[in-house]
Each structure stands twice: as structure tokens, then as C-alpha cells.
Motif scaffolding. Structure first.
Motif, PDB file in Angstrom:
ATOM      1  N   UNK A 299      59.615  30.597 -53.806  1.00 29.07           N
ATOM      2  CA  UNK A 299      60.663  31.535 -54.563  1.00 29.07           C
ATOM      3  C   UNK A 299      59.837  32.716 -55.106  1.00 29.07           C
ATOM      4  N   UNK A 300      58.928  32.186 -56.003  1.00 30.18           N
ATOM      5  CA  UNK A 300      58.515  33.118 -57.039  1.00 30.18           C
ATOM      6  C   UNK A 300      57.730  34.466 -55.915  1.00 30.18           C
ATOM      7  N   UNK A 301      57.311  33.784 -54.832  1.00 30.46           N
ATOM      8  CA  UNK A 301      56.647  34.729 -53.740  1.00 30.46           C
ATOM      9  C   UNK A 301      57.763  36.039 -53.377  1.00 30.46           C
ATOM     10  N   UNK A 302      59.055  35.240 -53.096  1.00 23.04           N
ATOM     11  CA  UNK A 302      60.063  36.038 -52.839  1.00 23.04           C
ATOM     12  C   UNK A 302      60.452  37.150 -53.750  1.00 23.04           C
ATOM     13  N   UNK A 303      60.491  36.587 -54.985  1.00 27.68           N
ATOM     14  CA  UNK A 303      60.852  37.637 -56.274  1.00 27.68           C
ATOM     15  C   UNK A 303      60.020  38.597 -56.589  1.00 27.68           C
ATOM     16  N   UNK A 304      58.811  38.155 -56.480  1.00 27.00           N
ATOM     17  CA  UNK A 304      57.596  39.228 -56.757  1.00 27.00           C
ATOM     18  C   UNK A 304      57.728  40.307 -55.668  1.00 27.00           C
ATOM     19  N   UNK A 305      57.637  39.806 -54.601  1.00 23.91           N
ATOM     20  CA  UNK A 305      57.615  41.045 -53.446  1.00 23.91           C
ATOM     21  C   UNK A 305      58.950  41.915 -53.208  1.00 23.91           C
ATOM     22  N   UNK A 306      59.943  41.330 -53.614  1.00 22.70           N
ATOM     23  CA  UNK A 306      61.184  41.925 -53.546  1.00 22.70           C
ATOM     24  C   UNK A 306      61.316  43.125 -54.590  1.00 22.70           C
ATOM     25  N   UNK A 307      60.523  42.954 -55.840  1.00 29.56           N
ATOM     26  CA  UNK A 307      60.571  44.006 -56.810  1.00 29.56           C
ATOM     27  C   UNK A 307      59.431  45.096 -56.472  1.00 29.56           C
ATOM     28  N   UNK A 308      58.622  44.880 -55.460  1.00 26.58           N
ATOM     29  CA  UNK A 308      57.725  45.870 -54.963  1.00 26.58           C
ATOM     30  C   UNK A 308      58.246  46.901 -54.162  1.00 26.58           C
ATOM     31  N   UNK A 309      59.494  46.680 -53.506  1.00 25.45           N
ATOM     32  CA  UNK A 309      59.876  47.490 -52.540  1.00 25.45           C
ATOM     33  C   UNK A 309      61.378  47.852 -52.597  1.00 25.45           C
ATOM     34  N   UNK A 310      61.875  48.836 -52.051  1.00 25.38           N
ATOM     35  CA  UNK A 310      63.291  49.367 -52.015  1.00 25.38           C
ATOM     36  C   UNK A 310      63.789  48.988 -50.846  1.00 25.38           C
TER      37      UNK A 310
END
Length: 336
Positions: A299-310
Motif C-alpha cells: 500500500x505504501x508503494x502505491x501511495x508513494x508512486x501515486x504522488x509522483x505522477x499526474x
């Protein structure tokens, strides 16, 4: 030596989800290699993020056969009702049409009664459940299973459920009004009573379903969001600094003073269990903790990578439902 081998075999623990855990690690490894690769386009990174976490969440969702059977049965019955309506309204006439019409009303009445019952008693369950962990062992020579299943209902399932029954209600009203109600006799009174009965039965059911759809669209628990989800960057090591309370009743998270709900882990009562059984239960509890840790890392992986892109609106919607699966697991875990 033989005694040692026998003792070792007794504390064997079956881990049915071991394959899923391995697949999750491989998927995350492949994802991060692409995310960190400068040669991969931003679009491909976004698509890979969605696809990877969709695969991971699908590993958490397990089909329940009898619920799937009920869903397929609903679809089949809906198709049968549609065919019967077409036959009675547009193709057949005379006695044949009347027979088909009565069959149509009988099948429709069954479906509407089922809809009412399932809504009143909250039985309209999705045919997949989230399986967080599943372990098998033995306690005092008896088979023992430690399983955590969480109900998860996507919004499309609720919409389908409401729409199909709304459709059936329209067909029933049409058939009765068209063929069984005539002015100038007591059939009007019978129809009025029947119509009122249908409305009284179905209105609460529809309202209950609409409330469920609205609840699915609402924001999740504010405390969980503020303490854990929105501060994921400070909670990466959330499952590192933890300890079990007395008798493994629950889990204490030292960093943010949170605790897990009672009953998720196996109670280890030293007064009632032999040493081998205690060791077996403690091992399973540690396995359960590792399982939650692995899911949290995903889940942390998803949240981190979600914030890196639009993302566009369609992709944001997909992310929303992927996050909801993870959120459901951790809302079930924490006592918030």
C-alpha cells in the motif's frame, strides 16, 4: 532422533497464501524497476502502476463459490424474465401468452421477494471477499484454522442489484396493469392492494441499497486517514516497532500509540495450552503480523508512486477503488 522428527512434524503450519505472497513481492520488484527506469515513459509508468496493484489486490480477493453461483443465478433469472416478457408481449398470443405471462409473474415475484429479503437482512454480498490470511495447524490433535475474511462490495455490484430489480418491478407493473386490471370491476381494488404491498416491500429495500451506494462513495474514517493514510511517509515502518499485548490478544503500535482490534490474532493462554501448542500459535501470530506488514508495504508503494505522477479522471477512479481495498483491510485491523 525419531522423537525430534516427530515433534517437528507436529508443529508444521500450512500457509495456503504463500504463493500469493511470493507473487506480490515479484510484482512490486518489477514495478519499482520500471518506475526508477528513466527510459520508461511517464505514461507507461502510470499504466504499470495501475496494472501491478490491480494484480496485487486481485491476489487478496478470493471468489466465494456459492456467492458466485447466486450472482450467476440472478443474471440467468434476469435473462429468463426478459425472454418471457418479449414472448408474452410481442410474439405469443392467446392461451400460450397467458401461460408465459403467469410464469413471468411467478419468476418475477420470486426475484422481488429475494431482493426484499436480502436487503432487509443485508444478505446481498459480493461474490468475492478479501482474504488477509489463512493458516492451518493443529491444537491438541484437533485441526485448527486461522482465517481473516472481510466483505468488500464494489459499487457496480450494488448498482446492478438495484437496477435489475427496478427493471423487474417495471415489467411486473406493466404486465399486471396491461393484462389483469380493467376499469369497472373489483380488479381495480385488487390491483390497488397489490400495488401498495409491492411498494411497501420494495421501497425500504431500494432506500437501503441507495444508502449503501452513498456510503461507498463517502470518505473513509477520518481518524484512519489523518493518523495513518495521509501520513504514510511517516508510517513506512509502522509494522517494525510493534509488540503483542498479554496473551497475544492484540497488537500495539508504539510509534503512534495505536492498537489492533481484539480477535485478529490467536489468543495464547499459557494455562490452557501445552508448550508445543503455544509455540505453534505464537508462530502463526508472527506469520499473521508478517502478512499485514507485506500488505502495508504494498500500500505504501502505491501511495508513494501515486504522488509522483499526474493521472486523468478515469485513472484516479481506478486508484480510488484500489486504495479502498487496502483501506478496508487496515480499517479492519486498527482500533480507531
Amino acid at each position: 532422533m525419531a522423537e525430534k522428527k516427530q515433534a517437528k512434524s507436529k508443529i508444521k503450519i500450512v500457509k495456503p497464501l504463500k504463493k500469493e505472497v511470493k507473487q506480490t513481492k515479484e510484482l512490486l520488484s518489477d514495478l519499482n524497476s520500471k518506475i526508477n527506469n528513466s527510459e520508461v515513459s511517464e505514461k507507461d509508468k502510470r499504466l504499470t502502476l495501475i496494472k501491478t496493484h490491480k494484480k496485487i489486490t486481485n491476489l487478496l480477493l478470493k471468489t466465494i463459490p456459492y456467492l458466485l453461483f447466486l450472482f450467476i443465478l440472478d443474471v440467468v433469472m434476469l435473462s429468463v424474465i426478459t425472454v418471457l416478457f418479449i414472448l408474452s408481449a410481442f410474439i405469443l398470443d392467446g392461451t400460450a401468452a397467458d401461460i408465459v405471462r403467469y410464469i413471468l409473474l411467478g419468476v418475477s415475484a420470486f426475484m422481488l421477494a429475494k431482493f426484499t429479503y436480502m436487503n432487509w437482512f443485508s444478505k446481498n454480498l459480493y461474490f468475492k471477499k478479501i482474504i488477509v490470511f489463512k493458516y492451518k495447524s493443529k491444537v491438541d490433535r484437533q485441526k485448527f484454522r486461522a482465517v481473516r475474511e472481510i466483505s468488500f462490495t464494489p459499487i457496480w455490484f450494488l448498482i446492478f442489484f438495484v437496477a435489475s430489480n427496478f427493471y423487474i418491478t417495471i415489467l411486473v407493473n406493466f404486465e399486471i396493469q396491461q393484462n389483469f386490471v380493467s376499469t369497472g370491476d373489483n380488479k381495480v381494488l385488487i390491483w390497488a392492494i397489490l400495488r401498495t404491498t409491492i411498494d411497501m416491500m420494495l421501497l425500504p429495500s431500494f432506500l437501503n441499497s441507495f444508502n449503501k451506494i452513498a456510503d461507498k462513495s463517502k470518505a473513509i474514517d477520518a481518524n484512519y486517514v489523518k493518523l495513518i493514510k495521509d501520513q504514510y511517509f511517516s508510517n513506512k515502518s509502522l509494522f517494525e516497532d510493534v509488540e503483542f499485548e498479554d496473551n497475544y490478544l492484540n497488537l500495539k503500535f508504539s510509534k503512534n500509540s495505536l492498537t489492533s482490534k481484539n480477535g485478529l490474532f490467536i489468543l495464547v493462554n499459557k494455562d490452557d495450552l501445552t508448550r508445543p501448542d503455544q509455540g505453534r500459535m505464537i508462530e502463526i501470530n508472527n506469520e499473521i503480523l508478517d502478512r499485514y506488514k507485506e500488505i502495508w508495504e504494498s500500500y505504501v508503494d502505491l501511495l508513494e508512486n501515486r504522488m509522483k505522477a499526474k493521472f486523468n479522471k478515469a485513472t484516479v477512479h481506478k486508484l480510488f477503488w484500489l486504495e479502498r481495498i487496502y483501506d478496508t483491510i487496515f480499517l479492519d485491523l486498527f482500533e480507531i
